[in-house]
Design a protein around this motif. Sequence first.
Motif, PDB file in Angstrom:
ATOM      1  N   THR A  52       0.694  -1.129  -0.137  1.00  0.00           N
ATOM      2  CA  THR A  52      -0.061   0.015  -0.075  1.00  0.00           C
ATOM      3  C   THR A  52       0.918   1.246  -0.126  1.00  0.00           C
ATOM      4  O   THR A  52       0.304   2.290  -0.182  1.00  0.00           O
ATOM      5  N   ASN A  53       2.163   0.934  -0.007  1.00  0.00           N
ATOM      6  CA  ASN A  53       2.977   2.297   0.111  1.00  0.00           C
ATOM      7  C   ASN A  53       4.392   2.104  -0.797  1.00  0.00           C
ATOM      8  O   ASN A  53       5.279   2.481  -0.643  1.00  0.00           O
ATOM      9  N   SER A  54       3.877   1.463  -2.083  1.00  0.00           N
ATOM     10  CA  SER A  54       4.599   1.286  -3.012  1.00  0.00           C
ATOM     11  C   SER A  54       5.169   2.487  -3.541  1.00  0.00           C
ATOM     12  O   SER A  54       4.388   3.634  -3.627  1.00  0.00           O
ATOM     13  N   ASN A  55       6.125   2.592  -4.185  1.00  0.00           N
ATOM     14  CA  ASN A  55       6.859   3.690  -4.701  1.00  0.00           C
ATOM     15  C   ASN A  55       7.929   3.331  -5.818  1.00  0.00           C
ATOM     16  O   ASN A  55       8.627   2.370  -5.941  1.00  0.00           O
ATOM     17  N   GLN A  56       7.973   4.031  -6.889  1.00  0.00           N
ATOM     18  CA  GLN A  56       9.093   3.941  -7.849  1.00  0.00           C
ATOM     19  C   GLN A  56      10.546   4.493  -7.455  1.00  0.00           C
ATOM     20  O   GLN A  56      10.520   5.543  -6.705  1.00  0.00           O
ATOM     21  N   ILE A  57      11.446   3.471  -7.318  1.00  0.00           N
ATOM     22  CA  ILE A  57      12.646   3.969  -6.800  1.00  0.00           C
ATOM     23  C   ILE A  57      13.817   3.927  -7.897  1.00  0.00           C
ATOM     24  O   ILE A  57      14.828   4.468  -7.437  1.00  0.00           O
ATOM     25  N   ALA A  58      13.720   3.708  -9.036  1.00  0.00           N
ATOM     26  CA  ALA A  58      14.684   3.643 -10.016  1.00  0.00           C
ATOM     27  C   ALA A  58      14.131   3.551 -11.324  1.00  0.00           C
ATOM     28  O   ALA A  58      13.083   3.038 -11.829  1.00  0.00           O
ATOM     29  N   PHE A  59      14.843   4.121 -12.351  1.00  0.00           N
ATOM     30  CA  PHE A  59      14.402   4.026 -13.991  1.00  0.00           C
ATOM     31  C   PHE A  59      15.652   3.827 -14.790  1.00  0.00           C
ATOM     32  O   PHE A  59      16.597   4.448 -14.546  1.00  0.00           O
ATOM     33  N   ILE A  60      15.763   2.868 -15.708  1.00  0.00           N
ATOM     34  CA  ILE A  60      16.655   2.706 -16.524  1.00  0.00           C
ATOM     35  C   ILE A  60      16.205   3.175 -17.991  1.00  0.00           C
ATOM     36  O   ILE A  60      15.255   2.473 -18.421  1.00  0.00           O
ATOM     37  N   ALA A  61      16.654   4.222 -18.573  1.00  0.00           N
ATOM     38  CA  ALA A  61      16.164   4.416 -19.950  1.00  0.00           C
ATOM     39  C   ALA A  61      16.359   3.325 -20.909  1.00  0.00           C
ATOM     40  O   ALA A  61      17.523   2.945 -21.036  1.00  0.00           O
ATOM     41  N   GLY A  62      15.628   3.051 -21.992  1.00  0.00           N
ATOM     42  CA  GLY A  62      15.921   2.235 -23.186  1.00  0.00           C
ATOM     43  C   GLY A  62      16.948   2.614 -24.158  1.00  0.00           C
ATOM     44  O   GLY A  62      17.011   3.916 -24.292  1.00  0.00           O
ATOM     45  N   ALA A  63      17.697   1.905 -24.685  1.00  0.00           N
ATOM     46  CA  ALA A  63      18.338   2.293 -25.670  1.00  0.00           C
ATOM     47  C   ALA A  63      17.780   2.885 -26.779  1.00  0.00           C
ATOM     48  O   ALA A  63      18.123   3.892 -27.638  1.00  0.00           O
TER      49      ALA A  63
END
Length: 291
Positions: A52-63
Amino acid sequence: NLLFHWDDSTLVGSNAYNNTYNEIWGLNINGSEIAIIGSTAGTHFFDVTNPTNSNQIAFIAGAYTGPGVIHRDYHDFDDYLYIVCDEGSSSTLQIVDISNLPNSVNTVYDSNNLFNKAHNIFIDTAKARLYACSVNSPNGFLPLAVYDLSNPISPSLIGTYDAVGHVHDAYVINDTAYLNCGNEGLKVVKFNDIGIPIQLGELNLYTDKGYNHAGWLSGDGISYVMCDETPSMDVKVLDVSDLDDIKVRSTFSSNFYDETLPHNVIVRNQTAYVSYYNDGLQIFDISNPSN
């Protein structure tokens, strides 16, 4: 019950289907539950330990990014996440160090030296081998290519399989690969120590045959559950105890729509989790493979 929902309205959908998101993966690392979802922009990491407290922690852009993207695929091995895309001449194989999650991720490999595009991947973790389905390599199209991950951040090609025109997906255990080959049915192939494929079995004609899309082996290794990505086709439960004589033990359907369309299946022990185009998630008891 829905515990968490995330959507980024700034991301674009694909030109082909208007799908913004394309694949999901999950893992447990450092005591945290991590969910991974692909988009037209790249790969998004979420900490879902407390749902219930989920959050985005990282992102890797696609090539390769943008509305040309339809498919991405993921598999993890030895604290690394392997990422592929099936569109774009500039696509790459990406390898991401995930050992520091949930704090951070780090891209350690981003190259098209082995291939730029692949539809699906599956890693035989016991044998440290990555199986890439329908790859676009420097040597041209390969229905299936197998890579050694003894050094997880420096894969090397050890074998290919080209007895079919197309491999859509694979389930692999101990060097034995169950290959979903579209209109060419199911092939079962074992790769020896030096990467030479040996076909162990096949199923070309069967009830409700369509486009052989995906499958998964049961916990006891006796049943293989298989989805044909064709409207109105049932899911099949195969007896694979004798690979020289693979049989359909039973078929089943959600029975929600006349043109029900199964897509992917994952089996844990004797339970099959099937994702459908129209019928959402359906869960089936396959402990009696004949019923």
